[in-house]
Design a protein around this motif. Structure first.
Motif, mmCIF file in Angstrom:
data_model
loop_
_atom_site.group_PDB
_atom_site.id
_atom_site.type_symbol
_atom_site.label_atom_id
_atom_site.label_comp_id
_atom_site.label_asym_id
_atom_site.label_seq_id
_atom_site.Cartn_x
_atom_site.Cartn_y
_atom_site.Cartn_z
ATOM 1 N N ASP A 160 0.844 -1.194 0.000
ATOM 2 C CA ASP A 160 0.000 0.000 0.000
ATOM 3 C C ASP A 160 0.878 1.242 0.000
ATOM 4 O O ASP A 160 0.998 1.955 0.993
ATOM 5 N N VAL A 161 1.531 1.494 -1.134
ATOM 6 C CA VAL A 161 2.421 2.636 -1.271
ATOM 7 C C VAL A 161 1.708 3.721 -2.067
ATOM 8 O O VAL A 161 1.215 3.471 -3.170
ATOM 9 N N LEU A 162 1.632 4.905 -1.540
ATOM 10 C CA LEU A 162 0.928 6.004 -2.170
ATOM 11 C C LEU A 162 1.889 6.931 -2.893
ATOM 12 O O LEU A 162 2.986 7.198 -2.414
ATOM 13 N N GLU A 163 1.493 7.428 -4.034
ATOM 14 C CA GLU A 163 2.304 8.355 -4.813
ATOM 15 C C GLU A 163 2.185 9.764 -4.229
ATOM 16 O O GLU A 163 1.069 10.257 -4.009
ATOM 17 N N LEU A 164 3.306 10.394 -3.992
ATOM 18 C CA LEU A 164 3.312 11.787 -3.554
ATOM 19 C C LEU A 164 3.687 12.630 -4.759
ATOM 20 O O LEU A 164 4.850 12.672 -5.172
ATOM 21 N N LEU A 165 2.710 13.281 -5.345
ATOM 22 C CA LEU A 165 2.903 13.963 -6.627
ATOM 23 C C LEU A 165 3.288 15.426 -6.481
ATOM 24 O O LEU A 165 3.860 16.013 -7.400
#
Length: 473
Positions: free
Chosen positions: A21-26
């Motif tokens: 569950d890795v979220l993209e930090l844009l």
């Protein structure tokens, strides 16, 4: 919009509960700040930073591979209460002293600090206290210690990638680059807190404190006595007059690169320098027919390169470089068994001891003690090689107290080792640390699970190179 920077709790080993569950930090949570290029806004930023709380995250972008200098072309900062800031040191005449003054007594958080501290010092920014997240990750035993992998492991966030090796001397800086730069300091303080807690749990907090202080006080690396000998492909060059051509071309290129502030390899590749030395062109026309030299850019510099070739060839014999120069340390390790079997036995025992410690403490062996210092100790141990003299030797070589306390007993025992009876001992050579022509340089063996950090971070980042002094001198 950006994702939340703290998506989930972190378990005891510093990893998120759900590694998938890795979220993209844009983008930064507060948006990308406008670059500061004038004194009034710089002073206002200094006031905001001084009024903030907690540690300050700091980063710098250089133009390695594009420029000769290692100066900072962008400085990023973030502190609680002040937010994030992007500062252009070039537009501010390379003077950010007001920021350094505003942060007196504040802990600075950097990633791979030894890379950025020299260029920050050039603009007047020197920390009073330091926390290095890359070095902390190494000491804590994390297998991947780049900023991106650490952010994923600790916070479950994937940072934007792609511009770490860009030409940051470009003006104006593209918008995507500024997003990348701002994200570099977005999570550093949160990562620092988790790493500090993990180091405390492992009993390594004092190790880290001593290592951070050593990095903070280390200063820029010393220039090599003969830097031209690091030319890539030098192992092919054997004869002194060919070496003289390499030296002359390297020095001519370096002088021009410095004057133009261009990376030397962009003016003339190392491979072309070595090729010119080996092929021995008869005249300038022959030189300009060689690969690389026949290009239009090199033809404009043909007179310069040919002068350097002639200079190297025309030196009197007594001024030619030594193919095997004497060094100030032991010979390459692959020759120890022939030159001094007892020293080889000592080194084998010392490496076994340090390897066992590395496994026990889950810390890279090169962070436990500098490999070069271990080699020096085993090649020329103090007499008598007791705990007091070995401790003095390690201290003179730059070992920190925690390293000496951990490694000393096993090293003293290792120095008692001798080669098996009957092993021949030829005469010891000149002690050169340089590889002889035609001999490939070998790196110390490392544990497979360790990997260098992303972006080409050197394997020894955070390990301070000492100025060695012989305790007997």
């Amino acid at each position: 919009m950006s994702t939340a920077p703290h998506p989930g709790p972190v378990d005891g080993d510093g990893s998120t509960e759900d590694d998938d569950d890795v979220l993209e930090l844009l983008a930064p949570a507060d948006g990308v700040p406008e670059i500061i290029t004038d004194r009034d806004r710089l002073s206002a930023l200094a006031d905001d930073l001084a009024a903030g709380s907690g540690p300050v995250a700091v980063d710098a972008e250089r133009a390695s591979g594009f420029r000769y200098s290692a100066r900072a072309y962008l400085v990023q900062l973030r502190r609680e209460g002040a937010g994030s800031a992007l500062v252009d040191p070039i537009a501010l005449d390379g003077d950010l002293t007001v920021l350094g003054d505003a942060l007196r007594g504040v802990e600075w958080v950097l990633h791979a600090a030894s890379q950025d501290l020299p260029c920050l010092a050039e603009v007047g920014m020197r920390p009073d206290a330091l926390f290095d997240t890359e070095l902390a990750g190494r000491l804590a035993g994390y297998p991947r210690v780049g900023l991106g992998p650490l952010a994923e492991r600790l916070l479950g966030v994937r940072l934007r990638k792609g511009y770490g090796a860009a030409d940051w001397s470009t003006r104006p800086l593209p918008a995507d680059w500024l997003v990348y730069a701002a994200l570099d300091v977005e999570l550093l303080v949160a990562m620092r807190d988790l790493l500090a807690a993990d180091l405390e749990r492992q009993g390594k907090a004092e190790w880290a404190r001593q290592e951070f202080e050593a990095v903070r006080l280390a200063g820029p690396p010393q220039r090599r006595a003969e830097p031209w000998r690091r030319t890539s492909g030098m192992h092919k060059v054997r004869r002194p007059r060919q070496l003289a051509v390499v030296r002359a071309l390297w020095e001519s290129r370096d002088e021009l690169a410095e004057s133009r502030d261009v990376a030397p390899g962009r003016l003339l590749p190392d491979a072309a320098i070595v090729d010119a030395a080996l092929r021995e062109p008869a005249d300038k026309a022959a030189l300009t027919e060689m690969p690389v030299f026949k290009g239009s850019r090199q033809r404009r510099l043909a007179d310069r390169w040919w002068r350097a070739v002639r200079t190297g060839r025309g030196l009197p014999a007594e001024e030619l470089p030594d193919p095997s120069p004497a060094g100030d340390g032991p010979p390459p390790v692959n020759r120890w068994a022939d030159k001094d079997p007892d020293a080889a036995a000592r080194l084998t025992a010392a490496r076994a001891h340090l390897g066992a410690l590395a496994e026990q403490w889950d810390t890279p062996v090169e962070n436990l003690l500098q490999p070069d210092l271990v080699r020096r100790l085993c090649w020329t141990p103090p007499e008598p090689a007791d705990a007091e003299s070995v401790d003095a030797f390690l201290t003179a070589g730059g070992a920190r107290p925690w390293q000496r306390e951990l490694a000393l007993p096993g090293l003293v025992a290792a120095l008692e080792q001798t080669a098996p009876p009957g092993t021949a001992t030829p005469a010891v050579g000149n002690g050169s640390t340089e590889d002889e022509p035609g001999t490939a340089r070998r790196s110390p063996r490392r544990r497979r699970r360790r990997s260098s950090s992303a972006g080409g971070t050197p394997a020894q980042v955070g390990t301070v190179t000492p100025v060695f002094s012989d305790p007997e001198s």
